[in-house]
Motif scaffolding. Sequence first.
Motif, PDB file in Angstrom:
ATOM      1  N   ILE A   1       0.843  -1.201   0.000  1.00 52.81           N
ATOM      2  CA  ILE A   1       0.000   0.000   0.000  1.00 52.81           C
ATOM      3  C   ILE A   1       0.879   1.253   0.000  1.00 52.81           C
ATOM      4  O   ILE A   1       0.527   2.288  -0.576  1.00 52.81           O
ATOM      5  CB  ILE A   1      -0.963  -0.014   1.205  1.00 52.81           C
ATOM      6  CG1 ILE A   1      -1.945  -1.191   1.068  1.00 52.81           C
ATOM      7  CG2 ILE A   1      -1.731   1.299   1.322  1.00 52.81           C
ATOM      8  CD1 ILE A   1      -2.846  -1.387   2.264  1.00 52.81           C
ATOM      9  N   LEU A   2       2.044   1.152   0.626  1.00 50.30           N
ATOM     10  CA  LEU A   2       2.957   2.296   0.672  1.00 50.30           C
ATOM     11  C   LEU A   2       3.455   2.679  -0.711  1.00 50.30           C
ATOM     12  O   LEU A   2       3.917   3.802  -0.928  1.00 50.30           O
ATOM     13  CB  LEU A   2       4.157   1.969   1.573  1.00 50.30           C
ATOM     14  CG  LEU A   2       3.827   1.609   3.029  1.00 50.30           C
ATOM     15  CD1 LEU A   2       5.088   1.204   3.765  1.00 50.30           C
ATOM     16  CD2 LEU A   2       3.134   2.772   3.729  1.00 50.30           C
ATOM     17  N   ASP A   3       3.360   1.752  -1.646  1.00 53.14           N
ATOM     18  CA  ASP A   3       3.853   1.971  -3.011  1.00 53.14           C
ATOM     19  C   ASP A   3       2.712   2.290  -3.974  1.00 53.14           C
ATOM     20  O   ASP A   3       2.894   2.270  -5.190  1.00 53.14           O
ATOM     21  CB  ASP A   3       4.597   0.710  -3.477  1.00 53.14           C
ATOM     22  CG  ASP A   3       5.469   0.976  -4.699  1.00 53.14           C
ATOM     23  OD1 ASP A   3       6.040   2.064  -4.785  1.00 53.14           O
ATOM     24  OD2 ASP A   3       5.550   0.082  -5.566  1.00 53.14           O
ATOM     25  N   SER A   4       1.536   2.582  -3.442  1.00 56.07           N
ATOM     26  CA  SER A   4       0.365   2.856  -4.278  1.00 56.07           C
ATOM     27  C   SER A   4       0.600   4.084  -5.145  1.00 56.07           C
ATOM     28  O   SER A   4       1.320   5.019  -4.771  1.00 56.07           O
ATOM     29  CB  SER A   4      -0.868   3.078  -3.394  1.00 56.07           C
ATOM     30  OG  SER A   4      -1.964   3.533  -4.166  1.00 56.07           O
ATOM     31  N   LYS A   5      -0.039   4.105  -6.312  1.00 53.95           N
ATOM     32  CA  LYS A   5       0.033   5.269  -7.199  1.00 53.95           C
ATOM     33  C   LYS A   5      -1.212   6.156  -7.050  1.00 53.95           C
ATOM     34  O   LYS A   5      -1.300   7.209  -7.670  1.00 53.95           O
ATOM     35  CB  LYS A   5       0.158   4.801  -8.659  1.00 53.95           C
ATOM     36  CG  LYS A   5       1.389   3.938  -8.936  1.00 53.95           C
ATOM     37  CD  LYS A   5       2.673   4.694  -8.641  1.00 53.95           C
ATOM     38  CE  LYS A   5       3.907   3.883  -9.005  1.00 53.95           C
ATOM     39  NZ  LYS A   5       4.177   2.800  -8.052  1.00 53.95           N
ATOM     40  N   ASP A   6      -2.174   5.725  -6.212  1.00 52.23           N
ATOM     41  CA  ASP A   6      -3.386   6.504  -5.987  1.00 52.23           C
ATOM     42  C   ASP A   6      -3.086   7.666  -5.035  1.00 52.23           C
ATOM     43  O   ASP A   6      -2.553   7.464  -3.940  1.00 52.23           O
ATOM     44  CB  ASP A   6      -4.474   5.598  -5.390  1.00 52.23           C
ATOM     45  CG  ASP A   6      -5.775   6.342  -5.155  1.00 52.23           C
ATOM     46  OD1 ASP A   6      -6.537   6.530  -6.112  1.00 52.23           O
ATOM     47  OD2 ASP A   6      -6.010   6.753  -3.985  1.00 52.23           O
ATOM     48  N   GLU A   7      -3.422   8.885  -5.456  1.00 56.72           N
ATOM     49  CA  GLU A   7      -3.043  10.071  -4.675  1.00 56.72           C
ATOM     50  C   GLU A   7      -3.671  10.085  -3.297  1.00 56.72           C
ATOM     51  O   GLU A   7      -3.023  10.435  -2.300  1.00 56.72           O
ATOM     52  CB  GLU A   7      -3.425  11.347  -5.448  1.00 56.72           C
ATOM     53  CG  GLU A   7      -2.569  11.576  -6.695  1.00 56.72           C
ATOM     54  CD  GLU A   7      -2.868  12.909  -7.357  1.00 56.72           C
ATOM     55  OE1 GLU A   7      -3.621  13.719  -6.765  1.00 56.72           O
ATOM     56  OE2 GLU A   7      -2.343  13.145  -8.463  1.00 56.72           O
ATOM     57  N   LYS A   8      -4.949   9.712  -3.183  1.00 54.94           N
ATOM     58  CA  LYS A   8      -5.625   9.726  -1.888  1.00 54.94           C
ATOM     59  C   LYS A   8      -5.001   8.695  -0.948  1.00 54.94           C
ATOM     60  O   LYS A   8      -4.757   8.965   0.235  1.00 54.94           O
ATOM     61  CB  LYS A   8      -7.117   9.448  -2.061  1.00 54.94           C
ATOM     62  CG  LYS A   8      -7.924   9.629  -0.781  1.00 54.94           C
ATOM     63  CD  LYS A   8      -9.414   9.482  -1.045  1.00 54.94           C
ATOM     64  CE  LYS A   8     -10.207   9.710   0.248  1.00 54.94           C
ATOM     65  NZ  LYS A   8     -11.665   9.545   0.012  1.00 54.94           N
ATOM     66  N   THR A   9      -4.707   7.504  -1.491  1.00 61.17           N
ATOM     67  CA  THR A   9      -4.068   6.467  -0.689  1.00 61.17           C
ATOM     68  C   THR A   9      -2.688   6.907  -0.241  1.00 61.17           C
ATOM     69  O   THR A   9      -2.288   6.689   0.908  1.00 61.17           O
ATOM     70  CB  THR A   9      -3.981   5.147  -1.485  1.00 61.17           C
ATOM     71  OG1 THR A   9      -5.303   4.693  -1.785  1.00 61.17           O
ATOM     72  CG2 THR A   9      -3.247   4.070  -0.692  1.00 61.17           C
ATOM     73  N   LEU A  10      -1.946   7.545  -1.149  1.00 58.11           N
ATOM     74  CA  LEU A  10      -0.607   8.026  -0.796  1.00 58.11           C
ATOM     75  C   LEU A  10      -0.663   9.064   0.319  1.00 58.11           C
ATOM     76  O   LEU A  10       0.193   9.083   1.213  1.00 58.11           O
ATOM     77  CB  LEU A  10       0.073   8.628  -2.025  1.00 58.11           C
ATOM     78  CG  LEU A  10       0.733   7.637  -3.001  1.00 58.11           C
ATOM     79  CD1 LEU A  10       1.297   8.382  -4.203  1.00 58.11           C
ATOM     80  CD2 LEU A  10       1.843   6.862  -2.301  1.00 58.11           C
ATOM     81  N   ALA A  11      -1.666   9.928   0.281  1.00 56.14           N
ATOM     82  CA  ALA A  11      -1.812  10.934   1.332  1.00 56.14           C
ATOM     83  C   ALA A  11      -2.057  10.275   2.686  1.00 56.14           C
ATOM     84  O   ALA A  11      -1.514  10.705   3.717  1.00 56.14           O
ATOM     85  CB  ALA A  11      -2.949  11.886   0.979  1.00 56.14           C
ATOM     86  N   ILE A  12      -2.853   9.218   2.686  1.00 52.31           N
ATOM     87  CA  ILE A  12      -3.099   8.467   3.929  1.00 52.31           C
ATOM     88  C   ILE A  12      -1.818   7.785   4.391  1.00 52.31           C
ATOM     89  O   ILE A  12      -1.455   7.816   5.568  1.00 52.31           O
ATOM     90  CB  ILE A  12      -4.222   7.430   3.708  1.00 52.31           C
ATOM     91  CG1 ILE A  12      -5.554   8.136   3.448  1.00 52.31           C
ATOM     92  CG2 ILE A  12      -4.332   6.485   4.906  1.00 52.31           C
ATOM     93  CD1 ILE A  12      -6.673   7.220   2.988  1.00 52.31           C
ATOM     94  N   ALA A  13      -1.094   7.186   3.432  1.00 55.04           N
ATOM     95  CA  ALA A  13       0.114   6.423   3.771  1.00 55.04           C
ATOM     96  C   ALA A  13       1.209   7.307   4.352  1.00 55.04           C
ATOM     97  O   ALA A  13       2.054   6.828   5.131  1.00 55.04           O
ATOM     98  CB  ALA A  13       0.629   5.689   2.536  1.00 55.04           C
ATOM     99  N   LYS A  14       1.206   8.589   4.001  1.00 55.30           N
ATOM    100  CA  LYS A  14       2.244   9.480   4.520  1.00 55.30           C
ATOM    101  C   LYS A  14       2.236   9.564   6.041  1.00 55.30           C
ATOM    102  O   LYS A  14       3.264   9.832   6.660  1.00 55.30           O
ATOM    103  CB  LYS A  14       2.083  10.882   3.917  1.00 55.30           C
ATOM    104  CG  LYS A  14       2.612  10.986   2.502  1.00 55.30           C
ATOM    105  CD  LYS A  14       2.501  12.405   1.971  1.00 55.30           C
ATOM    106  CE  LYS A  14       3.053  12.497   0.550  1.00 55.30           C
ATOM    107  NZ  LYS A  14       2.914  13.870  -0.007  1.00 55.30           N
TER     108      LYS A  14
END
Length: 430
Positions: free
Chosen positions: A206-219
């Motif tokens: 999930i940390l390597d996702s290309k989805d912007e919303k997911t990336l914002a959560i992963a940060k």
Amino acid sequence: MGLIQASRGTRDILPDEVAYWQQIEATARDLLHRAAYRELRTPIFEQTDLFERGIGEATDVVGKEMYTFLDRGDRSVTLRPEGTAGAVRAYIEHKLHAQGGVQRLWYVGPMFRYERPQAGRQRQFHQLGVEAIGSADPRADVEAIALAADILRAVGIQDWTLSLNSIGTKADRQHYRDALVAYLQPYANELDADSKDRLTRNPLRILDSKDEKTLAIAKGAPSILDYLSAPSSAHFERVRDLLQRLKIPFAIDPCLVRGLDYYTHTAFEFKVDALGAQSTVCGGGRYDGLISELGGPDTPAVGWAIGLERLVLTMQQQSESLPAGADIYCAARGADAEAQALEIAQRLRQAGLAVEVDLSGSAFGKQLKRADRSGAPLSLILGEEEAVNATVQLKWLASGEQATLRQFELFEQISLLQEKIMLSKPAKRI
């Protein structure tokens, strides 16, 4: 009947582009030879079980992207999606560990994944990779990284960035996985579809996702670096120290996990921003558990792979076309002259010069226009008069300088000719 075209996700590499590929391969072959790496060539297809066990059934590569089919013996086989598993299988099968020491291996060739084609990503793509098998020392990690940096620099890629992380041991990752899932669970409904699926199967991806919303959560997720054991932290600290000593710049990226299950400890990627979404040109890391997982002795290892399509795209963006391969363009007209031209070309090739012979039989004007377009520094011209007198005209195409030589004098002066040709060729931009 309609025109038959290349299959979707595959492409022809035409001669003008092949020059870039040859330059990469020749450069890599030389640098890897200097570092005592030996070339390994493995089959393009393997038993499917090799990739399911080696890469991991929970990965996208195994779950979604492999070209798998039954052969005529009803055996499940798969076109290789990456090179490490096959190299490790060969290492085990042929008992290379019995030779002792570190086995430094490299390979180059086509790989296959069923993905949506785009620039720098094809269903048949090519990788150049290295595997250093038999050392747990952080120096092996750094030597591998340094070789990748050397190859990129040697082919003219200067503006790369190196991202670095440690994903620790299997036990470290299990502790981190629990913490990561606990953090992500409240956001489960906000994750993209792939990440929702990964939450239970492979949450680190999930940390390597290309989805912007997911990336914002992963940060906001906890960092894996906070869950490393003392030995894992010491290994990573040593890697960073050695990279600094070699003056190889890097940036720590706690979200860098790579996409395959076999990685342990060091993970890294070289990126070129000019490529956009497909910015990673080289990726790799340590995989200490893979060899034992595939039935071999417990053996540490580290490696990487460069995506050649992406590297060629970068080279094309950053440099002019490579010079043509021919040193001499030979124009001839008339039966005797054309026969002599073939003889002369053969002798010059045997002496180490690259010679292109015009086979059109057209007027000299047209042949010399083709000579200009060929990129060769020198043209040899033979007509009926030259054939009778056993002479040849030399024309330096850039300056227009022209001279007539006896044919035996031409061969006596090959060394001088080679030197002048080298000075007349434009310097390669890579």
